[in-house]
Design a protein around this motif. Structure first.
Motif, mmCIF file in Angstrom:
data_model
loop_
_atom_site.group_PDB
_atom_site.id
_atom_site.type_symbol
_atom_site.label_atom_id
_atom_site.label_comp_id
_atom_site.label_asym_id
_atom_site.label_seq_id
_atom_site.Cartn_x
_atom_site.Cartn_y
_atom_site.Cartn_z
ATOM 1 N N THR A 15 0.818 -1.224 0.000
ATOM 2 C CA THR A 15 0.000 0.000 0.000
ATOM 3 C C THR A 15 0.851 1.273 0.000
ATOM 4 O OG1 THR A 15 -0.169 0.241 2.397
ATOM 5 C CG2 THR A 15 -1.794 -1.214 1.343
ATOM 6 N N GLY A 16 2.166 1.135 -0.112
ATOM 7 C CA GLY A 16 3.045 2.313 -0.093
ATOM 8 C C GLY A 16 3.032 3.066 -1.411
ATOM 9 N N ASN A 17 3.890 4.083 -1.504
ATOM 10 C CA ASN A 17 3.926 4.949 -2.698
ATOM 11 C C ASN A 17 4.021 4.139 -3.983
ATOM 12 O OD1 ASN A 17 3.969 7.517 -1.350
ATOM 13 N ND2 ASN A 17 6.075 7.067 -0.750
ATOM 14 N N ILE A 18 5.026 3.277 -4.069
ATOM 15 C CA ILE A 18 5.209 2.532 -5.321
ATOM 16 C C ILE A 18 4.549 1.154 -5.237
ATOM 17 C CG2 ILE A 18 7.470 1.382 -4.927
ATOM 18 C CD1 ILE A 18 6.193 3.239 -8.120
ATOM 19 N N GLY A 19 4.398 0.632 -4.012
ATOM 20 C CA GLY A 19 3.743 -0.669 -3.846
ATOM 21 C C GLY A 19 2.344 -0.694 -4.453
ATOM 22 N N SER A 42 0.858 -4.334 7.860
ATOM 23 C CA SER A 42 0.783 -4.153 9.314
ATOM 24 C C SER A 42 -0.673 -3.933 9.724
ATOM 25 C CB SER A 42 1.608 -2.937 9.714
ATOM 26 O OG SER A 42 1.128 -1.794 9.030
ATOM 27 N N CYS A 89 8.253 -4.056 -1.397
ATOM 28 C CA CYS A 89 8.135 -2.634 -1.781
ATOM 29 C C CYS A 89 8.318 -1.791 -0.533
ATOM 30 C CB CYS A 89 6.769 -2.355 -2.401
ATOM 31 S SG CYS A 89 6.311 -3.443 -3.744
ATOM 32 N N LEU A 90 9.130 -2.279 0.407
ATOM 33 C CA LEU A 90 9.296 -1.565 1.677
ATOM 34 C C LEU A 90 9.957 -0.212 1.461
ATOM 35 C CD1 LEU A 90 10.330 -4.436 4.106
ATOM 36 C CD2 LEU A 90 8.186 -3.138 4.079
ATOM 37 N N GLY A 91 9.583 0.743 2.296
ATOM 38 C CA GLY A 91 10.103 2.101 2.207
ATOM 39 C C GLY A 91 11.544 2.192 2.699
ATOM 40 N N ALA A 94 12.695 1.096 6.087
ATOM 41 C CA ALA A 94 12.536 -0.320 6.451
ATOM 42 C C ALA A 94 13.415 -1.237 5.611
ATOM 43 C CB ALA A 94 11.070 -0.718 6.300
ATOM 44 N N ARG A 97 15.275 -4.174 7.179
ATOM 45 C CA ARG A 97 14.433 -5.269 7.673
ATOM 46 C C ARG A 97 14.395 -6.420 6.676
ATOM 47 N NH1 ARG A 97 9.727 -3.843 11.236
ATOM 48 N NH2 ARG A 97 10.507 -2.074 12.416
ATOM 49 N N SER A 117 13.329 -4.460 -2.360
ATOM 50 C CA SER A 117 12.833 -3.112 -2.647
ATOM 51 C C SER A 117 13.963 -2.272 -3.248
ATOM 52 C CB SER A 117 12.315 -2.461 -1.365
ATOM 53 O OG SER A 117 11.783 -1.194 -1.665
ATOM 54 N N TYR A 119 13.602 -0.311 -7.221
ATOM 55 C CA TYR A 119 12.718 0.587 -7.972
ATOM 56 C C TYR A 119 13.200 2.043 -7.959
ATOM 57 C CZ TYR A 119 10.223 -3.420 -6.072
ATOM 58 O OH TYR A 119 9.903 -4.675 -5.636
ATOM 59 N N GLY A 120 14.515 2.228 -8.096
ATOM 60 C CA GLY A 120 15.016 3.603 -8.041
ATOM 61 C C GLY A 120 16.361 3.742 -8.699
ATOM 62 N N THR A 159 14.799 1.520 -11.777
ATOM 63 C CA THR A 159 13.930 2.321 -12.660
ATOM 64 C C THR A 159 14.392 3.755 -12.854
ATOM 65 O OG1 THR A 159 12.631 3.046 -10.766
ATOM 66 C CG2 THR A 159 11.892 1.033 -11.892
ATOM 67 N N PRO A 161 14.658 7.736 -11.437
ATOM 68 C CA PRO A 161 13.647 8.538 -10.738
ATOM 69 C C PRO A 161 12.251 8.382 -11.343
ATOM 70 C CG PRO A 161 15.101 9.924 -12.093
ATOM 71 C CD PRO A 161 15.687 8.546 -12.103
#
Ligand SMILES: NC(=O)c1ccc[n+]([C@@H]2O[C@H](COP(=O)([O-])OP(=O)(O)OC[C@H]3O[C@@H](n4cnc5c(N)ncnc54)[C@H](OP(=O)(O)O)[C@@H]3O)[C@@H](O)[C@H]2O)c1
Length: 319
Positions: A15-19, A42, A89-91, A94, A97, A117, A119-120, A159, A161
């Motif tokens: 549910t995150g920005n890119i997730g 969570s 897709c953790l921020g 995190a 972790r 994660s 993707y950048g 990816t 920016p």
């Protein structure tokens, strides 16, 4: 599994920005990518009112929502049961972790393919990349994988920016560059003619879905992918075209950007990361002779153009 297609996918940080984009692309893929799609989230997110519409929509499309604590090994082991492919897709906060998550994946009988994660920005672009502060946690994750994983295979999706996040002018960091649709003003780094490779956020989802469909091209690989290459001056021209008006353009020199970047790191400011990434992008750290798009079955016309992202910005659509 090496070249087998995924069957049961678990997405962490969905549910995150890119997730959100990655999960939407996987959930809506036609023909379906996998037999089963689950997300691990969570309790705080599962009961967050602002996430309900998204979670309800995914559930209605057959997604299983597993609630648990990422730092609880039993919760993770339970979530991994029967899963062959994990997409993290953790921020940024995190990222480390993932080391425990990877350890548990290696110990599990089921998980065979893991997307850490990323993707950048390309964290191994050239010899100087290893010293960049924002890269350190992702580098540690890659190092752990190289040193400790034998059974589980990984794919890194690099990816560059996200154009959607690159566009807005951030009030507290105007000198880091951006485009303000209200005041019709842009701040560009350098002359504005330097090329940068971008990916739109919907295309990040499309590219991860393509990687899942093409294990022969993606298992064990660092995939360098992007939507298009453009320059800040071309972005200004596209904004002027879409808004039908001339924009004011201010410049931040590369030297000035480096000075502010240093000041921010010296002051322990959380925005320092943004300055470093903007400097890397402005100085060519996103450019390749060839990307992996084609190996994933994606042609230039399959990717969103700059005009689509500018259109979303002009219409005030968030990401
Ligand atoms: N290329 C670019 O321009 C760009 C821009 C932004 C991000 N990125 C990259 O994209 C990846 C994902 O970033 P993001 O911005 O999408 O992530 P995010 O929205 O900040 O976080 C994604 C999810 O991670 C979990 N999470 C976040 N912080 C956590 C913490 N401290 N402890 C435990 N779980 C935590 C949460 O999942 P639950 O709520 O489900 O528990 C959250 O929804 C990162 O690798 C980042 O570097 C790239």
């Amino acid at each position: 599994m090496a070249t087998q297609l995924p069957s049961k996918i678990l997405i962490i940080g969905a549910t995150g920005n890119i997730g959100k984009y990655i999960t939407n692309a996987i959930v809506s893929a036609k023909p379906p990518i996998a037999q089963q799609i689950s997300i691990f989230t969570s309790q705080a997110t599962a009961s967050n009112p602002s996430k309900q519409a998204l979670l309800t929509s995914w559930k209605s499309q057959g997604v299983t929502v597993v609630t648990g604590d990422l730092s609880n090994a039993d919760d993770v082991k339970k979530a991994y049961s029967g899963i062959d492919t994990v997409i993290s897709c953790l921020g940024r906060n995190a990222l480390l972790r993932q080391i425990e998550l990877l350890k548990l994946a290696e110990e599990s009988k089921d998980v065979q393919w893991f997307f850490p994660s990323e993707y950048g920005t390309d964290i191994e672009y050239d010899a100087s990349s290893k010293d960049e502060k924002p890269h350190q946690n992702k580098l540690r994750v890659r190092e752990f994988i190289r040193d400790n994983l034998n059974r589980v295979q990984c794919t890194y999706v690099v990816t560059g920016p996200y154009i959607d996040m690159f566009l807005p002018l951030v009030p507290v960091a105007e000198d880091a560059g951006g485009f303000d649709t209200k005041s019709k003003r842009a701040v560009v780094i350098g002359s504005g003619d330097e090329k940068i490779g971008f990916t739109t956020m919907p295309d990040v989802g499309k590219l991860v879905a393509a990687a899942l469909r093409h294990p022969e091209a993606s298992v064990g690989k660092v995939l360098k992918v992007q939507s298009f290459v453009t320059t800040p001056n071309s972005i200004v021209a596209e904004f002027e075209r879409q808004t039908g008006t001339k924009w004011t353009v201010d410049h931040t020199s590369n030297q000035k950007l480096r000075e502010v970047e240093k000041e921010k790191w010296d002051a322990n400011s959380p925005i320092a990361t943004l300055y470093t990434l903007k400097r890397i992008w402005a100085e060519g750290g996103t450019l390749y002779d060839k990307t992996d798009n084609e190996a994933l079955g994606l042609k230039p016309e399959d990717m969103e153009p700059l005009s689509a992202a500018v259109n979303r910005a002009v219409n005030g659509e968030g990401y």
